[in-house]
Design a protein around this motif. Sequence first.
Motif, mmCIF file in Angstrom:
data_model
loop_
_atom_site.group_PDB
_atom_site.id
_atom_site.type_symbol
_atom_site.label_atom_id
_atom_site.label_comp_id
_atom_site.label_asym_id
_atom_site.label_seq_id
_atom_site.Cartn_x
_atom_site.Cartn_y
_atom_site.Cartn_z
ATOM 1 N N HIS A 105 -7.070 14.793 -0.494
ATOM 2 C CA HIS A 105 -8.587 14.482 0.119
ATOM 3 C C HIS A 105 -8.031 12.423 0.170
ATOM 4 N N TYR A 106 -6.967 11.480 0.034
ATOM 5 C CA TYR A 106 -6.414 10.644 0.834
ATOM 6 C C TYR A 106 -6.407 10.733 1.732
ATOM 7 N N ASP A 107 -7.066 9.404 3.100
ATOM 8 C CA ASP A 107 -6.760 10.199 4.041
ATOM 9 C C ASP A 107 -6.796 8.963 5.261
ATOM 10 N N PHE A 108 -4.443 8.843 5.430
ATOM 11 C CA PHE A 108 -4.543 7.520 6.106
ATOM 12 C C PHE A 108 -4.188 7.641 7.865
ATOM 13 N N ARG A 109 -4.731 8.847 7.949
ATOM 14 C CA ARG A 109 -4.384 9.601 9.411
ATOM 15 C C ARG A 109 -4.670 9.099 10.934
ATOM 16 N N SER A 110 -6.009 7.736 10.311
ATOM 17 C CA SER A 110 -6.520 6.814 11.407
ATOM 18 C C SER A 110 -5.893 5.501 11.247
ATOM 19 N N TYR A 111 -5.026 5.170 10.090
ATOM 20 C CA TYR A 111 -4.162 3.974 10.184
ATOM 21 C C TYR A 111 -3.533 3.700 11.556
ATOM 22 N N ALA A 112 -2.904 1.764 11.422
ATOM 23 C CA ALA A 112 -2.474 1.571 12.672
ATOM 24 C C ALA A 112 -1.335 2.659 11.934
ATOM 25 N N MET A 113 0.148 2.906 13.053
ATOM 26 C CA MET A 113 0.920 3.971 13.000
ATOM 27 C C MET A 113 1.885 3.190 12.381
ATOM 28 N N SER A 114 1.934 1.866 12.985
ATOM 29 C CA SER A 114 3.098 0.543 12.595
ATOM 30 C C SER A 114 2.748 0.540 11.656
ATOM 31 N N SER A 115 1.613 0.411 11.266
ATOM 32 C CA SER A 115 1.258 -0.387 9.763
ATOM 33 C C SER A 115 1.792 0.344 8.431
ATOM 34 N N VAL A 116 1.399 1.865 8.820
ATOM 35 C CA VAL A 116 2.098 2.615 7.600
ATOM 36 C C VAL A 116 3.418 3.271 8.535
ATOM 37 N N ARG A 117 3.999 3.052 9.358
ATOM 38 C CA ARG A 117 5.199 2.876 9.163
ATOM 39 C C ARG A 117 5.885 1.946 8.296
ATOM 40 N N ARG A 118 5.692 0.762 8.702
ATOM 41 C CA ARG A 118 6.706 0.162 7.937
ATOM 42 C C ARG A 118 6.960 0.205 6.211
ATOM 43 N N ARG A 119 5.528 0.665 5.822
ATOM 44 C CA ARG A 119 4.894 0.588 4.202
ATOM 45 C C ARG A 119 5.641 1.902 3.311
ATOM 46 N N LEU A 120 5.600 2.980 4.530
ATOM 47 C CA LEU A 120 6.709 4.019 3.768
ATOM 48 C C LEU A 120 8.202 3.390 3.942
ATOM 49 N N ARG A 121 8.346 2.886 5.211
ATOM 50 C CA ARG A 121 9.889 3.298 4.681
ATOM 51 C C ARG A 121 10.085 2.217 3.697
ATOM 52 N N GLN A 122 9.101 0.862 3.050
ATOM 53 C CA GLN A 122 8.909 0.065 2.070
ATOM 54 C C GLN A 122 9.360 1.220 0.695
ATOM 55 N N ALA A 123 8.684 2.119 0.743
ATOM 56 C CA ALA A 123 8.260 3.097 -0.070
ATOM 57 C C ALA A 123 9.319 3.908 0.067
ATOM 58 N N ARG A 124 9.938 4.221 0.535
ATOM 59 C CA ARG A 124 10.853 5.190 0.768
ATOM 60 C C ARG A 124 12.776 4.420 -0.122
ATOM 61 N N GLU A 125 12.861 3.502 0.675
ATOM 62 C CA GLU A 125 13.845 2.724 -0.018
ATOM 63 C C GLU A 125 13.835 1.910 -1.657
ATOM 64 N N HIS A 126 12.339 1.723 -1.821
ATOM 65 C CA HIS A 126 11.979 1.874 -3.033
ATOM 66 C C HIS A 126 12.328 2.566 -4.000
ATOM 67 N N LEU A 127 11.381 3.371 -3.843
ATOM 68 C CA LEU A 127 11.457 4.976 -4.616
ATOM 69 C C LEU A 127 12.808 5.599 -4.487
ATOM 70 N N GLY A 128 13.846 5.072 -4.088
ATOM 71 C CA GLY A 128 14.854 5.683 -3.747
ATOM 72 C C GLY A 128 14.967 7.375 -2.842
ATOM 73 N N PHE A 129 14.016 7.438 -2.405
ATOM 74 C CA PHE A 129 14.254 9.075 -1.266
ATOM 75 C C PHE A 129 14.969 8.478 -0.185
ATOM 76 N N SER A 130 16.227 9.319 0.577
ATOM 77 C CA SER A 130 16.206 9.143 1.785
ATOM 78 C C SER A 130 15.880 9.956 2.501
ATOM 79 N N THR A 131 15.067 10.453 2.791
ATOM 80 C CA THR A 131 13.963 10.520 3.961
ATOM 81 C C THR A 131 12.520 10.832 3.533
#
Length: 280
Positions: A28-54
């Motif tokens: 029930h955390y809703d980030f669907r209306s956050y600006a895509m450019s910002s979400v993309r940048r932050r999730l790329r950081q998360a993927r890299e720092h947390l060690g996920f391939s995708t």
Amino acid sequence: MTETEETFEKVEDIEIRLLLEALFHRYHYDFRSYAMSSVRRRLRQAREHLGFSTISAMQERALHDPAMLPQLLRYLTVQVSEMFRDPGYFRAVREKVIPHLKTYPSLKVWVAGCSAGEELYSFVILFREEGLEDRTLFYATDINPEALAQAEAGVYDIDRIRLFTENHRLSGGRTSLSDYYHTGYNRCVFDKSLRRNVVFSDHSLVTDQVFGEMHLVSCRNVMIYFDRALQDRAIGLFREALPRNGFLGLGSKETLRFSVHEGSFRSFVPEEKIYQRTDP
């Protein structure tokens, strides 16, 4: 951009939208209306720092492991602030808004998106210096439980105090910031008396409603991460929370221009993005 890079970004955007849907339906955390450019940048950081391939791999973990949620929230909610950030804003509140607020027998102030509490303590100290703290109830809200816990603790790295102190001075501070905290173990701990009139609460500008009438709402550097529709929703909440002549403060890169609620406000201190509600 090459065709391969374009295809990768399209697939990645699909993954992101699926992850945001998963977080909404699972937690029930809703980030669907956050600006895509910002979400993309932050999730790329998360993927890299947390060690996920995708990003899809992060989604699978998040769906099946609730312990993954706090880690993602650290990236999806921006927790960057400082005390008396943009001192001109707080000086304008002190010199131009406070004289109006002093005419009320009691006050309510809402710091929306309070992060780790720096802006909240800035307001409490300012109101104490102006003799308004005792008649004011402060509401500090955020969607990140870890940020709220840190805000309630009021503990910050001692390395940040020099900046906090300078900002306080530039904001027109009437006392020494050191009057409000003590230090130890490379930390500074703000006095618990600053929290005696504070209510800390989990609140989402995306899904929740207002919870009372406020005389001042300060929501700074939060809506820059929202798309236009979500910005309008948030401003609508602030409009609903404010009585006529109530005040709204936004961040330096935020504005009410082009909002469907623009006509409900007048620009009170234009250079500091402070507005006053004018309609009944």
